[in-house]
Motif scaffolding. Structure first.
Motif, short mmCIF file in Angstrom:
data_model
loop_
_atom_site.label_atom_id
_atom_site.label_comp_id
_atom_site.label_asym_id
_atom_site.label_seq_id
_atom_site.Cartn_x
_atom_site.Cartn_y
_atom_site.Cartn_z
N ASN A 45 -0.11 -5.88 15.97
CA ASN A 45 -0.93 -4.81 15.31
C ASN A 45 -0.32 -4.49 13.87
OD1 ASN A 45 -2.01 -3.72 18.37
ND2 ASN A 45 -3.38 -5.13 16.95
N GLY A 46 -0.70 -4.56 12.83
CA GLY A 46 -0.15 -3.89 11.48
C GLY A 46 0.71 -5.09 10.98
N ALA A 47 0.65 -6.27 11.37
CA ALA A 47 1.68 -7.26 10.93
C ALA A 47 1.10 -7.75 9.33
CB ALA A 47 1.87 -8.24 11.81
N GLY A 48 -0.02 -7.69 9.19
CA GLY A 48 -0.41 -7.89 7.83
C GLY A 48 -1.62 -9.14 7.86
N LYS A 49 -2.13 -9.39 8.75
CA LYS A 49 -2.96 -10.32 8.94
C LYS A 49 -4.23 -10.28 8.36
CE LYS A 49 -3.17 -10.11 13.62
NZ LYS A 49 -2.29 -8.81 13.82
N SER A 50 -4.77 -9.08 8.59
CA SER A 50 -6.17 -8.74 7.89
C SER A 50 -6.08 -8.59 6.35
CB SER A 50 -6.85 -7.51 8.38
OG SER A 50 -7.20 -7.73 9.65
N THR A 51 -4.80 -8.14 5.97
CA THR A 51 -4.60 -7.85 4.28
C THR A 51 -4.66 -9.19 3.84
OG1 THR A 51 -3.28 -5.92 5.34
CG2 THR A 51 -2.72 -6.91 3.08
N GLY A 58 -6.10 -2.80 15.27
CA GLY A 58 -5.52 -2.41 16.52
C GLY A 58 -4.88 -1.13 16.54
N SER A 66 -4.47 -0.61 10.67
CA SER A 66 -4.73 -1.76 11.02
C SER A 66 -5.93 -1.79 12.16
CB SER A 66 -3.83 -3.00 11.44
OG SER A 66 -3.19 -2.39 12.53
N PHE A 107 0.82 -1.26 0.04
CA PHE A 107 0.17 0.03 0.03
C PHE A 107 0.97 1.08 0.12
CE2 PHE A 107 -2.41 -3.18 2.34
CZ PHE A 107 -3.37 -3.36 1.62
N GLN A 142 -12.94 -8.69 10.77
CA GLN A 142 -12.43 -8.09 12.04
C GLN A 142 -13.62 -7.02 12.11
OE1 GLN A 142 -8.50 -6.59 11.79
NE2 GLN A 142 -8.40 -6.21 13.91
N HIS A 159 -5.51 -11.99 18.89
CA HIS A 159 -4.57 -11.47 19.72
C HIS A 159 -4.62 -12.43 21.20
CE1 HIS A 159 -3.21 -8.57 17.03
NE2 HIS A 159 -4.37 -8.10 16.91
N GLU A 166 -7.04 3.75 7.15
CA GLU A 166 -6.03 2.91 6.37
C GLU A 166 -5.46 1.98 7.45
OE1 GLU A 166 -3.27 4.80 3.76
OE2 GLU A 166 -4.82 5.52 2.45
N1 LIG Z 1 -6.13 0.30 2.55
C1 LIG Z 1 -4.85 0.45 2.91
N2 LIG Z 1 -4.16 1.49 2.77
C2 LIG Z 1 -2.91 1.56 3.23
N3 LIG Z 1 -2.33 0.96 4.18
C3 LIG Z 1 -2.99 -0.06 4.43
C4 LIG Z 1 -4.36 -0.37 3.94
N4 LIG Z 1 -4.62 -1.45 4.60
C5 LIG Z 1 -3.72 -2.11 5.36
N5 LIG Z 1 -2.80 -1.18 5.27
C6 LIG Z 1 -1.29 -1.23 5.99
O1 LIG Z 1 -1.02 -2.49 6.01
C7 LIG Z 1 -0.50 -2.85 7.20
C8 LIG Z 1 -0.88 -4.47 7.63
O2 LIG Z 1 -2.37 -4.25 7.92
P1 LIG Z 1 -3.43 -5.07 8.46
O3 LIG Z 1 -4.73 -4.55 8.67
O4 LIG Z 1 -3.13 -6.33 7.58
O5 LIG Z 1 -2.73 -5.66 9.89
P2 LIG Z 1 -3.20 -6.62 10.85
O6 LIG Z 1 -2.09 -7.66 11.19
O7 LIG Z 1 -4.58 -7.22 10.60
O8 LIG Z 1 -3.39 -5.74 12.31
P3 LIG Z 1 -4.30 -5.75 13.45
O9 LIG Z 1 -4.01 -6.84 14.67
O10 LIG Z 1 -4.27 -4.38 14.18
O11 LIG Z 1 -5.74 -6.12 13.01
C9 LIG Z 1 -0.57 -1.81 8.14
O12 LIG Z 1 0.78 -1.15 8.20
C10 LIG Z 1 -1.73 -0.85 7.74
O13 LIG Z 1 -1.64 0.44 7.94
#
Ligand SMILES: Nc1ncnc2c1ncn2[C@@H]1O[C@H](COP(=O)(O)OP(=O)(O)OP(=O)(O)O)[C@@H](O)[C@H]1O
Ligand SMILES: [Mg+2]
Length: 566
Positions: free
Chosen positions: A43-49, A449, A447, A18, A90, A199, A445
């Motif tokens: 938080n922000g590790a990339g799980k939801s992505t 958490g 994550s 991103f 989530q 978590h 944008e």
């Molecule tokens: N639409 C987007 N635009 C820009 N950056 C994004 C977007 N979606 C996710 N990111 C970035 O990608 C990274 C991974 O985010 P992600 O949501 O996958 O984390 P996560 O592991 O699910 O965290 P959490 O435990 O907080 O839910 C983060 O740095 C987030 O800011």
């Protein structure tokens, strides 16, 4: 456990960017039929992505996803993906204007089944989950937990071969979470593959056979859960031995408060009057003197006085709740979801109207349902539903964090330079270990958490004299949780503010001087001496005391106050 044939889901070399953020770097994993695979990371590790790629909602920049050896359907082919994967996201994907039954069967309307049958089916499923939600109820009237159950049920009725659960228990109370684990076991026993994100590491150990650890978008470990201790898992997630150690220190429940620099520990809070709650008192009222171990709040001024609060909020009624929070004191309020814990928090923060009673801050009455007045009077608020009330998605991180202090940051001509904002936000965001690409990144944008950390930062920036925080650590990773609770405790000890911490997360309560337990909208009991015993807290939230406690732990079946009320 040896895989036979191709994996149900096979991910290889997946990349996702991103802008400047590399959210996923060469990620690979495979999920077998009948396996429950944990996916953990900070938080922000990339799980939801990864979840959005596996659900067909977004396309990887590189890499492949295969189902049963076949290339995944193209992005946008919703039916194609739904045959394979059902996801509980989530963030709620519930349509508020549709009814519960309509949401459960959304996009999945069985042929030849009437609405009458769907409603009946929904009612049966809800009953199985121990929830009495009428299928006709519009989802906008549901609580966060009820919505989450609807989401889970919706995913499970689809009959897909894989189910992805992205923090499914974040809003569930204990019994509902246990029901979910039961369902997950049934699903895996019938050959469904489950990807489980949480978590709550104890859940991962409870139901997952294997776990994948993501750190900064990379898979750093894949291992059977039986081969790992909790500490190992935390160390893998954090990737830094020093930080892992401090996160570990926060781990055991019921231990002494984990917060360095928190309010002087050891002393119990002001002696509570026990069930029934404290009686009303005047503005100048002092905390009752205590026999021993007087803590900081012993003679402190009453910051918050709540008297006889009555609310008929559908999400949890209150029938005459009274309590006090003194300067420098952290008071926890806990209970089952329906007990009114969040209703109390919302009422005190001015976010919700109530039928009778009084809320006074430093002796001054705060009118019901006036968040604006409450905020000006000095009540900071960390809401339960952060997406609805916690931040503005299109505004930047710094702007969100300093929203409550814009006038203080402006110069005498009322001009606010972005640099000032960023400078004011920086200490708060770094303290809460907020991960973003910079102060200007839109909060939407971030994550999940990290969005929660924004709502807490915004509240702290305002230097309130009372903070009302509802489930503030929901969705926050194990290491950041400690930082977040630490900053709440610090506010109490350093600025003489009071904190009302409304949470069903027992580890949140470790920073409290006192814990008040609500049962069906009334103060049931109060714990005045930390550290609080986890089992005693659980039993009290069920409305049980004394002899019933020993029966409960003797392995006998016991009924809760909730059930007894039926
Ligand atoms: N639409 C987007 N635009 C820009 N950056 C994004 C977007 N979606 C996710 N990111 C970035 O990608 C990274 C991974 O985010 P992600 O949501 O996958 O984390 P996560 O592991 O699910 O965290 P959490 O435990 O907080 O839910 C983060 O740095 C987030 O800011
Ligand atoms: Mg996430």
């Amino acid at each position: 456990m040896t895989p036979s044939g191709p994996a149900l889901v096979d991910v290889a070399g997946v990349e996702k960017r991103f802008g400047t953020t590399r959210a996923l770097r060469g990620v690979g994993l495979s999920l077998r039929s009948g396996q429950c695979l944990g996916l953990v990371g900070r938080n922000g590790a990339g799980k939801s992505t990864l979840v959005s790629i596996l659900s067909g909602l977004s396309e990887p920049d590189a890499g492949t996803v295969r189902f049963d050896g076949q290339p995944a359907p193209r992005v946008g082919d919703i039916d194609g993906w739904q045959m394979w994967i059902a996801t509980v996201f989530q963030h709620s994907m519930i349509v508020p204007d549709l009814s519960v039954a309509e949401n459960v069967f959304l996009g999945n309307t069985p042929r030849l089944v009437s609405w009458h049958q769907m409603r009946r089916r929904t009612r049966d499923i809800m009953r199985e989950w121990g929830l009495r939600i009428a299928p006709e109820t519009p989802c906008r009237d549901l609580s966060v937990e009820q919505l989450q159950v609807v989401e889970i049920v919706r995913a499970l009725v689809r009959g897909a071969r894989c189910v992805i659960l992205d923090e499914p228990t974040a809003a569930l109370e204990r019994q509902a979470a246990q029901r979910l684990f039961e369902r997950v076991r049934q699903l895996t026993a019938s050959g469904v593959g489950v990807l489980y994100i949480s978590h709550h590491l104890e859940e991962v150990f409870e139901i997952c056979q294997d776990v994948v650890v993501l750190r900064d978008g990379e898979v750093v470990a894949t291992a059977p859960t039986a081969s790992l201790r909790r500490d190992d898992l935390v160390a893998l997630m954090v990737g830094d031995v020093g930080q892992a150690t401090s996160a570990r220190a926060a781990a055991p429940a019921g231990a002494a408060r984990p917060v360095p620099g928190g309010p002087a520990s050891g002393g119990p809070g002001p002696g509570g009057p026990g069930p029934g709650g404290p009686g009303p008192g005047g503005p100048a009222e002092q905390a009752p003197a205590r026999e021993a171990g007087a803590g900081p709040a012993a003679r402190a001024e009453v910051v918050l006085a709540v008297d006889g609060l009555v609310s008929d909020a559908a999400r949890g009624r209150l029938s005459g709740v009274s309590l006090r929070v003194h300067a420098g004191e952290v008071v926890g309020v806990t209970g089952l979801l329906s007990a009114g814990v969040a209703t109390l928090g919302r009422a005190v923060a001015g976010a919700e109207d109530y039928a009778a009673g009084q809320v006074r801050l430093h002796g001054r009455r705060i009118p019901p349902g006036r968040r604006d007045v409450a905020q000006r009077a000095g009540i900071g608020y960390v809401p339960e539903d952060r997406r609805a009330e916690g931040f503005v998605a299109r505004l930047g991180v710094a702007e969100n964090a300093t929203m409550t202090i814009t006038s203080q940051l402006s110069d005498r001509f009322g001009v606010l330079r972005p640099g000032h904002r960023a400078a004011a936000a920086a200490p708060l965001t770094s303290r809460l270990s907020l991960v973003s690409s910079g102060p200007g990144q839109p909060a939407g944008e971030l994550s999940g958490g990290n969005q929660q950390k924004i709502t807490v930062a915004r509240t702290l920036a305002h230097h309130p004299s009372l903070i009302v925080a509802i489930t503030p650590t929901r969705g926050v990773d194990v290491a950041a949780k400690e930082l977040l609770l630490g900053s709440l405790a610090d506010v109490a000890s350093s600025s003489e503010a009071g904190v009302l911490l409304c949470s069903d997360e027992l580890s949140d309560l470790e920073i409290c001087d006192r814990v008040i337990v609500l049962v069906r909208g009334e103060v049931f009991t109060e714990f005045t001496r930390p550290p609080f015993d986890r089992d005693e807290l659980i039993v009290a939230t069920e409305g049980l005391t004394g002899t019933t406690i020993s029966a409960a732990f003797g392995g006998t079946e016991y009924g809760s106050a909730e059930e007894a009320a039926e």
